[in-house]
Each structure stands twice: as structure tokens, then as C-alpha cells.
Design an enzyme around this catalytic site. Structure first.
Site, short mmCIF file in Angstrom:
data_model
loop_
_atom_site.label_atom_id
_atom_site.label_comp_id
_atom_site.label_asym_id
_atom_site.label_seq_id
_atom_site.Cartn_x
_atom_site.Cartn_y
_atom_site.Cartn_z
N SER A 1 0.84 -1.21 0.00
CA SER A 1 0.00 0.00 0.00
C SER A 1 0.87 1.25 0.00
O SER A 1 1.97 1.24 0.58
CB SER A 1 -0.88 0.02 1.25
N TYR B 1 -2.84 -1.55 9.97
CA TYR B 1 -2.86 -2.01 8.57
C TYR B 1 -1.52 -1.74 7.88
O TYR B 1 -0.92 -2.63 7.26
CB TYR B 1 -4.01 -1.31 7.85
N1 LIG Z 1 -8.39 -0.27 -2.65
C1 LIG Z 1 -7.37 0.43 -2.17
O1 LIG Z 1 -7.45 1.67 -2.04
C2 LIG Z 1 -6.08 -0.26 -1.82
C3 LIG Z 1 -4.95 0.54 -1.69
C4 LIG Z 1 -3.74 -0.05 -1.35
C5 LIG Z 1 -3.68 -1.42 -1.18
N2 LIG Z 1 -4.80 -2.17 -1.30
C6 LIG Z 1 -4.64 -3.62 -1.10
O2 LIG Z 1 -5.07 -4.27 -2.28
C7 LIG Z 1 -5.56 -5.57 -1.98
C8 LIG Z 1 -6.91 -5.77 -2.63
O3 LIG Z 1 -7.79 -4.77 -2.16
P1 LIG Z 1 -9.12 -4.38 -2.95
O4 LIG Z 1 -9.20 -2.91 -2.94
O5 LIG Z 1 -9.19 -5.10 -4.23
O6 LIG Z 1 -10.22 -4.96 -1.93
P2 LIG Z 1 -11.69 -5.53 -2.20
O7 LIG Z 1 -12.31 -4.90 -3.40
O8 LIG Z 1 -12.38 -5.42 -0.90
O9 LIG Z 1 -11.44 -7.10 -2.56
C9 LIG Z 1 -10.85 -7.90 -1.58
C10 LIG Z 1 -10.60 -9.28 -2.14
O10 LIG Z 1 -9.89 -10.04 -1.15
C11 LIG Z 1 -10.68 -11.17 -0.77
N3 LIG Z 1 -10.50 -11.38 0.67
C12 LIG Z 1 -10.79 -10.54 1.68
N4 LIG Z 1 -10.50 -11.11 2.87
C13 LIG Z 1 -10.02 -12.35 2.60
C14 LIG Z 1 -9.56 -13.43 3.38
N5 LIG Z 1 -9.54 -13.40 4.72
N6 LIG Z 1 -9.13 -14.55 2.74
C15 LIG Z 1 -9.15 -14.61 1.41
N7 LIG Z 1 -9.58 -13.64 0.60
C16 LIG Z 1 -10.01 -12.52 1.20
C17 LIG Z 1 -12.10 -10.86 -1.16
O11 LIG Z 1 -12.84 -12.06 -1.36
P3 LIG Z 1 -14.48 -12.07 -1.33
O12 LIG Z 1 -14.92 -11.44 -2.63
O13 LIG Z 1 -14.88 -13.49 -1.24
O14 LIG Z 1 -14.89 -11.27 -0.14
C18 LIG Z 1 -11.87 -10.07 -2.45
O15 LIG Z 1 -11.61 -10.93 -3.53
C19 LIG Z 1 -5.54 -5.69 -0.45
O16 LIG Z 1 -4.38 -6.38 -0.04
C20 LIG Z 1 -5.46 -4.23 0.01
O17 LIG Z 1 -4.83 -4.13 1.26
C21 LIG Z 1 -6.00 -1.63 -1.62
#
Ligand SMILES: NC(=O)c1ccc[n+]([C@@H]2O[C@H](COP(=O)([O-])OP(=O)(O)OC[C@H]3O[C@@H](n4cnc5c(N)ncnc54)[C@H](OP(=O)(O)O)[C@@H]3O)[C@@H](O)[C@H]2O)c1
Length: 259
Positions: free
Chosen positions: A151, A164
Site C-alpha cells: 500500500s 494495517y
Molecule cells: N483499494 C485500495 O485503495 C487499496 C490501496 C492499497 C492497497 N490495497 C490492497 O489491495 C488488496 C486488494 O484490495 P481491494 O481494494 O481489491 O479490496 P476488495 O475490493 O475489498 O477485494 C478484496 C478481495 O480479497 C478477498 N478477501 C478478503 N479477505 C479475505 C480473506 N480473509 N481470505 C481470502 N480472501 C479474502 C475478497 O474475497 P471475497 O470477494 O470473497 O470477499 C476479495 O476478492 C488488499 O491487499 C489491500 O490491502 C488496496
């Protein structure tokens, strides 16, 4: 046994949390570039099925597997399921790429952060990445590529993300150590650190909280928050671009947030 990618070799990527958000966008970018995908989901099977259908519509193979990346004791069984799926669907024994992407957001000021919240982040964002990579390592080809998703919050600080961002910082250190040890097998390991992106993450706060969205856009060089495709494009390039000599690096993909 396959060890190197050739012109005729269709790469196979395993993406944790590939059902929604950044994982989904990465899966679709990889498919458009000619890769097949195994994506995992946690509880939202419907979203995983929808992403699989989108990948198949592009013309690539996609498989979905359920996984809680916070449950290390499940990983041996998960690795066995991946091995079986590789054999059944591709008649192969190895993957080319692993993307450690799955994760949940916990937005809580330091003083209010509970041990349970902290532990849930340790389990998914730290232990999960460490031990899932360990469990899947025998299934990754020599010369393969691993990307861990961190992140922008490891570089810039915002209130509410102490726990986090601590996990993500640990994953960045882990990445360098993995790059060193897995280099013996020609496997590259890098970190992609997204800035704020409009997904469901953290209750969809970047997307749905107009004030937060505008504040982030105002401190971003390219003048807006990120979209999932901004990450999918960059991450798929790390895996399928001419980046084979790049390892142990942290690449931030944030449009220049908080410079
Ligand atoms: N969005 C941002 O602004 C941002 C910025 C920096 C970093 N990130 C990082 O990017 C990554 C993806 O985030 P995103 O924005 O794509 O989030 P998201 O839209 O909420 O999607 C999360 C994904 O992770 C899965 N997941 C959540 N908890 C889990 C668990 N305990 N075991 C296995 N799978 C799990 C979910 O599965 P289900 O669909 O089954 O719930 C979904 O496929 C994360 O590591 C996050 O920290 C995000």
C-alpha cells in the site's frame, strides 16, 4: 517438468482475492495479455463466478477456489487442490505467477485498535502472505514471478491506518528476503504498492466518501484517485512485461499521491 516460459507456453497466474477489486482487474488484464488464471475468493462466490465468466469471455481459462488467507492450517489442503486443478485442467504441475493480493481493511485510530483487529490483520496480511507463499512454492516454476500487494500507506501516513500499514510494511521487508532466497530458482519477487483506489475495500470509503475522494485527488499528481484498471495494468505488466531482471523492488502505483 516445465521450468521456463516459451512462446507457446500459456502462463498460469494464481491471484488471491481475485474475485473483486484489484485482484479482479489484474485477472482480466492478465487474461487479455494471454494468461490463464486461478483466482481465489473468501466468501463471495458469486463475484468469483462473474470474474471467471469474464475471463472465459476473453478466451482464457479460469478456475476459482475458496480460500481464507488468514487460516494457515488450511494451506496444505489448498496447495493440494491447486495441484489437482493444474493437473486436471492444464495437464501441468506448476504455476508461473503468484499474486498475494487478498485482504481486508481495518480503519481504526491507534488508541482504539483492539487486539482482535490487529490479529485479523496479522493473520491475513502477514502470516497469510508468508505461509501461503511457502505452501505454494513447490508449485511455482523456476523463473516464475511473485508480486505482493502492499500500500502507498507504508510511505505516506494517514490517521487510522497504523495497524494495517504496519502489516504492509512487514510484507515489503519479507519481499526482499524472498527475492534473495528464491533468486536461486530464478523467481523474482516484487511489491506493488497501490495508492487509494475506488474498490469495495474498507467499506468502499475511497469510492463512496466524496469528501475523502476529493481530498486524495487534491494531493495526487495526476489529479484523481485510482481505478482498479490502473492497478491491473501495472501489475500485469510486472508479471508479463520485460521485467525479468527486476526483483526485490517496491513499485508504487498511485498516480503520484502525497508527493
Ligand atoms: N483499494 C485500495 O485503495 C487499496 C490501496 C492499497 C492497497 N490495497 C490492497 O489491495 C488488496 C486488494 O484490495 P481491494 O481494494 O481489491 O479490496 P476488495 O475490493 O475489498 O477485494 C478484496 C478481495 O480479497 C478477498 N478477501 C478478503 N479477505 C479475505 C480473506 N480473509 N481470505 C481470502 N480472501 C479474502 C475478497 O474475497 P471475497 O470477494 O470473497 O470477499 C476479495 O476478492 C488488499 O491487499 C489491500 O490491502 C488496496
Amino acid at each position: 517438468m516445465e521450468t521456463v516460459m516459451t512462446d507457446t507456453h500459456t502462463p498460469i497466474a494464481l491471484i488471491t482475492g481475485g474475485s473483486r477489486g484489484l485482484g479482479r482487474a489484474t485477472a482480466l488484464w492478465l487474461a487479455r495479455k494471454g494468461a490463464d488464471v486461478i483466482l481465489t475468493y473468501h466468501s463471495n462466490r458469486e463475484a468469483a463466478e462473474a470474474t471467471r465468466a469474464e475471463i472465459e469471455a476473453i478466451g482464457q481459462k479460469a478456475e476459482i477456489l475458496q480460500l481464507d488467507t488468514g487460516r494457515v492450517s488450511d494451506f496444505p489442503d489448498f496447495a493440494a487442490r491447486v495441484r489437482q486443478r493444474l493437473q486436471d485442467v492444464w495437464k501441468r504441475s506448476r504455476l508461473d505467477f503468484l499474486v498475494n493480493n487478498a485482504g481486508q481493511g481495518v480503519y481504526q485510530r491507534f488508541e482504539q485498535t483492539s487486539e482482535a483487529e490487529f490479529d485479523s490483520l496479522v493473520d491475513v496480511h502477514l502470516k497469510g502472505v508468508f505461509f501461503l507463499t511457502q505452501a505454494l512454492l513447490p508449485l511455482i516454476i523456476d523463473g516464475g514471478r511473485i508480486v505482493n500487494v502492499s500500500s502507498g500507506l507504508t510511505r505516506i501516513t494517514l490517521p487510522g491506518f497504523a495497524a494495517y500499514a504496519t502489516m504492509k510494511g512487514a510484507v515489503e521487508v519479507l519481499t526482499r528476503y524472498l527475492a534473495l532466497e528464491l533468486g536461486e530458482r530464478g523467481i523474482t519477487v516484487n511489491v506493488l504498492a497501490p495508492g487509494a483506489i475506488e474498490t469495495d475495500f474498507g467499506g468502499g470509503m475511497v469510492r463512496d466518501n466524496a469528501e475523502m475522494n476529493a481530498q486524495i485527488a487534491a494531493v495526487t499528481a495526476l489529479g484523481r484517485v485510482g481505478q482498479p484498471d490502473d492497478i491491473g495494468g501495472a501489475l500485469s505488466s510486472l508479471l508479463m512485461g520485460d521485467t525479468r531482471w527486476m526483483t526485490a523492488q517496491r513499485i508504487e502505483v498511485s498516480g503520484g499521491q502525497g508527493l
